[in-house]
Design an enzyme around this catalytic site. Structure first.
Site, PDB file in Angstrom:
ATOM      1  NE  ARG A 127      29.911  -1.118  31.216  1.00  0.00           N
ATOM      2  CZ  ARG A 127      30.426  -1.730  32.508  1.00  0.00           C
ATOM      3  NH1 ARG A 127      29.335  -2.390  33.126  1.00  0.00           N
ATOM      4  NH2 ARG A 127      31.587  -1.885  32.495  1.00  0.00           N
ATOM      5  CE  LYS A 149      22.722  17.803  19.104  1.00  0.00           C
ATOM      6  NZ  LYS A 149      23.087  19.188  18.562  1.00  0.00           N
ATOM      7  CD  GLU A 191      17.473  27.906  20.526  1.00  0.00           C
ATOM      8  OE1 GLU A 191      17.301  27.519  19.508  1.00  0.00           O
ATOM      9  OE2 GLU A 191      18.586  28.323  21.098  1.00  0.00           O
ATOM     10  CE  LYS A 233      15.695  19.209  18.997  1.00  0.00           C
ATOM     11  NZ  LYS A 233      16.223  19.598  20.425  1.00  0.00           N
ATOM     12  CD  GLU A 243      24.073  18.634  15.180  1.00  0.00           C
ATOM     13  OE1 GLU A 243      23.389  18.706  16.012  1.00  0.00           O
ATOM     14  OE2 GLU A 243      25.109  18.871  14.987  1.00  0.00           O
ATOM     15  NE  ARG A 247      19.293  16.968  17.428  1.00  0.00           N
ATOM     16  CZ  ARG A 247      19.231  15.967  18.486  1.00  0.00           C
ATOM     17  NH1 ARG A 247      19.031  15.001  18.284  1.00  0.00           N
ATOM     18  NH2 ARG A 247      18.868  16.477  19.480  1.00  0.00           N
ATOM     19  CG  ASN A 251      23.544  23.249  15.035  1.00  0.00           C
ATOM     20  OD1 ASN A 251      23.231  23.254  16.036  1.00  0.00           O
ATOM     21  ND2 ASN A 251      24.021  22.329  14.532  1.00  0.00           N
ATOM     22  CG  HIS A 254      22.769  27.726  17.309  1.00  0.00           C
ATOM     23  ND1 HIS A 254      21.398  28.176  17.155  1.00  0.00           N
ATOM     24  CD2 HIS A 254      22.355  27.268  18.815  1.00  0.00           C
ATOM     25  CE1 HIS A 254      20.533  27.820  17.954  1.00  0.00           C
ATOM     26  NE2 HIS A 254      21.237  27.350  18.877  1.00  0.00           N
ATOM     27  CG  HIS A 258      27.479  28.531  19.863  1.00  0.00           C
ATOM     28  ND1 HIS A 258      27.347  27.287  19.350  1.00  0.00           N
ATOM     29  CD2 HIS A 258      26.453  28.689  20.753  1.00  0.00           C
ATOM     30  CE1 HIS A 258      26.387  26.657  19.917  1.00  0.00           C
ATOM     31  NE2 HIS A 258      26.047  27.403  20.806  1.00  0.00           N
ATOM     32  CG  HIS A 270      22.018  29.553  24.130  1.00  0.00           C
ATOM     33  ND1 HIS A 270      23.311  29.179  23.457  1.00  0.00           N
ATOM     34  CD2 HIS A 270      20.939  28.944  23.377  1.00  0.00           C
ATOM     35  CE1 HIS A 270      22.744  28.504  22.446  1.00  0.00           C
ATOM     36  NE2 HIS A 270      21.518  28.242  22.431  1.00  0.00           N
TER      37      HIS A 270
END
Ligand code: GLY
Length: 365
Positions: A127, A149, A191, A233, A243, A247, A251, A254, A258, A270
């Site tokens: 946990r 993340k 990035e 960041k 997000e 945040r 993206n 992206h 993507h 990527h």
């Protein structure tokens, strides 16, 4: 930011869950004593892929034992294919067999895949146990190791299972970038450029002026680059950890990126797909009247100067890209959101993009 003995320190300020990002050459070989002083865990398990473990596992293990820490190392096969629940289950079983309990901690040694796997495992094992990030790719150093993340892929999509779970500390050693394949470094640079476009015109200009020094991994440019990316960041994550709003600017590039990545069946790295996506999003911003053609040109020029792609390879099926756009996980209630520059350093998030503009951009990118 504070600098001490050639070391840069950036803090991610999240109240009780705040943590330091330490940046210094040679840090890998001396971070053991810092981890020990933070009382993060009784025992440590380093999680790494086979390739990175081969390169840097021994040096990190020496550093940990030098700090008086008991540590073991577990590895998994390198590559995105390992980012699946089966890897989490296999690693969890090995931890359990070794008797790791709630007083112990994990250390992610590697790129984005390793950070995501280790963070996710740490968030669910017993946990939740603490973990530390030691990122070894440029992308992981400037982006994925900061902000909490974590996750794994399922056949239905990338990162569809995951958590927000912050590390206890991030240790960035620029020395390890010397063994990073060129294409991976380039992908990370996409990035890096992204941060300039979404948040900081001055940084964007710094990248243009210092291109040669950056590509040569020269400290005069590389260290301020790592520092500024981590600062941006950290600031974004401090304002919007989960997000809910701000945040989402991370993206940028992206949405179409993507879709291009998916249309390549993930053969395109990527960051390279994100470079194409940033060019396409900036073109869309011009068509929508958000951004000037001059800024659009400056974005495209900087990407090209770094050797990043800005065109969708001709063999890619535009209709397939269009379909992937609609199934992106960032689609909300069937609406496709785009992060569009208003000028370099400032973006908006909008779903009000004309379908004809998307077709035009896809046809001309
Ligand atoms: N890489 C995007 C984020 O951390 O939100």
């Amino acid at each position: 930011m504070t600098t001490k003995n050639d070391e840069i320190l950036v803090t991610v300020g999240l109240g009780e869950r705040s943590y330091p990002i330490r940046i210094a050459r040679g840090l890998l070989g001396k971070l053991g004593s810092d981890i020990a002083s933070r009382k993060i865990g009784n025992r440590f398990c380093v999680i790494s892929d086979d390739r990175v473990a081969e390169l840097y596992g021994e040096s990190l293990m020496r550093s940990l034992s030098g700090g008086g820490l008991h540590a073991e190392i577990l590895t998994f096969p390198h590559g995105e294919a390992s980012k699946e629940l089966a890897t989490i289950a296999a690693l969890a079983r090995q931890l359990a067999k070794k008797g790791f309990d709630r007083g112990d901690a994990l250390i992610a040694l590697g790129g984005g895949v390793t950070g995501d796997i280790t963070g996710f495992l740490a968030s669910v094992y017993m946990r939740g146990i603490p973990f530390v990030q030691v990122p070894t790719s440029l992308l992981a150093q400037v982006d994925s190791s900061v902000g909490g993340k974590t996750g794994v892929d399922i056949p239905e999509g990338k990162n569809l299972i995951g958590t927000f779970y912050q590390p206890q500390a991030v240790y960035i050693d620029p020395d390890v970038l010397s063994t990073l394949p060129d294409q991976e470094f380039l992908g990370g640079l996409a990035e890096v450029i992204k941060y300039g476009i979404i948040r900081d015109r001055e940084f964007f200009d710094f990248l243009a002026v210092n291109r040669k020094a950056i590509l040569a991994l020269d400290d005069s440019a590389l260290l301020p680059l790592l520092e500024r990316c981590c600062e941006i960041k950290a600031n974004v994550v401090e304002e919007d950890e989960r997000e809910g709003g701000l945040r989402r600017i991370l993206n940028f590039g992206h949405t179409i990126g993507h879709a291009v990545e998916a249309a390549s069946n993930f053969t395109l790295i990527h960051g390279l797909a994100i470079s194409i996506g940033m060019r396409a999003a900036t073109d869309l911003a011009v068509l929508g009247g958000h951004c000037t053609p001059e800024d659009d040109l400056a974005v495209r020029r900087l990407l090209q100067e770094f050797g990043l792609p800005v065109d969708i390879p001709p063999k890619f099926d535009r209709q397939a890209i269009r379909r992937f756009l609609l199934t992106d996980k960032k689609t909300v209630g069937g609406r496709v959101f785009f992060v569009l520059p208003q000028e370099i350093g400032r973006v908006i998030i909008t779903d009000k993009v004309a379908s004809t503009d998307i077709d035009e951009v896809l046809a001309n990118t």
